[in-house]
Write an enzyme that holds these catalytic residues in place. Sequence first.
Site, PDB file in Angstrom:
ATOM      1  N   THR A 110       0.841  -1.204   0.000  1.00 37.48           N
ATOM      2  CA  THR A 110       0.000   0.000   0.000  1.00 37.48           C
ATOM      3  C   THR A 110       0.869   1.244   0.000  1.00 37.48           C
ATOM      4  O   THR A 110       2.090   1.174   0.199  1.00 37.48           O
ATOM      5  CB  THR A 110      -0.902   0.036   1.247  1.00 37.48           C
ATOM      6  OG1 THR A 110      -0.075   0.078   2.419  1.00 37.48           O
ATOM      7  CG2 THR A 110      -1.803  -1.182   1.314  1.00 37.48           C
ATOM      8  N   ASP A 177      -5.463  -0.557   6.322  1.00 38.95           N
ATOM      9  CA  ASP A 177      -5.465  -1.854   7.005  1.00 38.95           C
ATOM     10  C   ASP A 177      -6.807  -2.550   6.863  1.00 38.95           C
ATOM     11  O   ASP A 177      -7.557  -2.734   7.814  1.00 38.95           O
ATOM     12  CB  ASP A 177      -5.100  -1.694   8.483  1.00 38.95           C
ATOM     13  CG  ASP A 177      -4.703  -3.035   9.096  1.00 38.95           C
ATOM     14  OD1 ASP A 177      -4.861  -4.055   8.416  1.00 38.95           O
ATOM     15  OD2 ASP A 177      -4.261  -3.055  10.245  1.00 38.95           O
TER      16      ASP A 177
END
Length: 442
Positions: A110, A177
């Site tokens: 990410t 997350d």
Amino acid sequence: MDPVEAEEQQTEPPDEETYAEADPTGRFIRYDEILGSGSVKTVYKAFDKLEGDEVAWSQTRIDDSVMGSSKKMALLNTEIQLLKTLRHKNIQKLFASWIDEDKKTVNIITEFCISGSLRQYRKKHKKVGIKAMKRWAIQILTGLEYLHSQEPAVIHRDLKCDNIFINGNDGTVKIGDFGLATILQQQKTKSVKGTLEFMAPELFTRDYNELVDVYSFGMCMLEMMTCEYPYSECQGQAHIYRKISQGIKPCVLSKVEDAGVRSFIEVCLAPVAERPTASELLKNSFLQKDGSIPVPPISVSLVSSVTKDGRQSASFVLLKGEFVLKGDMHVTDHIELVLRFPDPSGCFKNAEFPFHVDRDTSLSVALEMVEGFELPQGNIQIIAQLIDAFLLLLIPEWVPCVAVGQVVSKSAHSYIAKRIMNCRQPSSSVLDKSALPKLSTI
């Protein structure tokens, strides 16, 4: 060595052989530097060779029960592919992912937020103003609004300050997350996952919707405001579970002194039937006010009316924010007052109560009201100010317990203007709880 050249050498990524691991394509190369870790997951700093950017590399261990189930593995792959399609300024971008069956890990790449999680950032910077808090809240809710607007809706289910990330140089906040995120599906049984302290009560019934994220957002706001973890007063997970199931709010909520902030948090933590959506919260008046919450003046007006027996009656009506206090101008040993106020559920109530000028204080009455109606502690000051302002208008020699602040006349009545000019300073009265008036809701 030239200073510019020296700086370039310091920021240049190390040689490939110094990296700990590479992805199957060789595009992403992992550092040994750990950004965060949990019981089953570790997040490392990594480098994107194609774009020349630093990224975050998350490794989550897969349970054997998942590895041994083709159905669960397929569902896991489907969920990851969904998360790759999410594109929003307040959602952490997912660039790549793969499952390492040999090491039994899910690897997700990410974007990297330079200041880490919002929890880390808040612990580092203790003095953060309400204006910044509102900006963070708006961005988090905007991200949730985007997730919940997907077809079908995407529920995070583990929203907490550890899973919200920030770039401190520009204040950009991103939800990340999504290891526990899932697509909202119309089924009766849904797995319970998340961090207990931030979980909505309905999650325990396994019958819930995207509003569980709104509840978790309320807990995030609570941690942001106090720098304390919710339910830290509890002894173990069973104690926390029992409190949440019974709808008992964490003790740290009482430390939020600002009435506006506390009211906003309580709206987020309301029972699911009364809890607003992320879109509705973005329209909340608390977030619409930029900067610090302004202190509204007390406005006064005279209201004339006719009593049941046909006599003329005049009353003072005092307004401060959403609080309205009304009382007759007739002076006796005790005064009948009526207060209209917002309660934590978002509704309004009227309370009628006597005030004995010889033994009551504005603070004693205000404290009794806050305790009796379970109002935020910040309301004590507002109620006491209204009562003292009323008594200053009525009794020239009255000495207030609190600083009344600015008082303005809505009706521009000369009598009111004269009284306002003669307002006295607050005394150093000590709060006396020995003689508190009886209250009744009307």
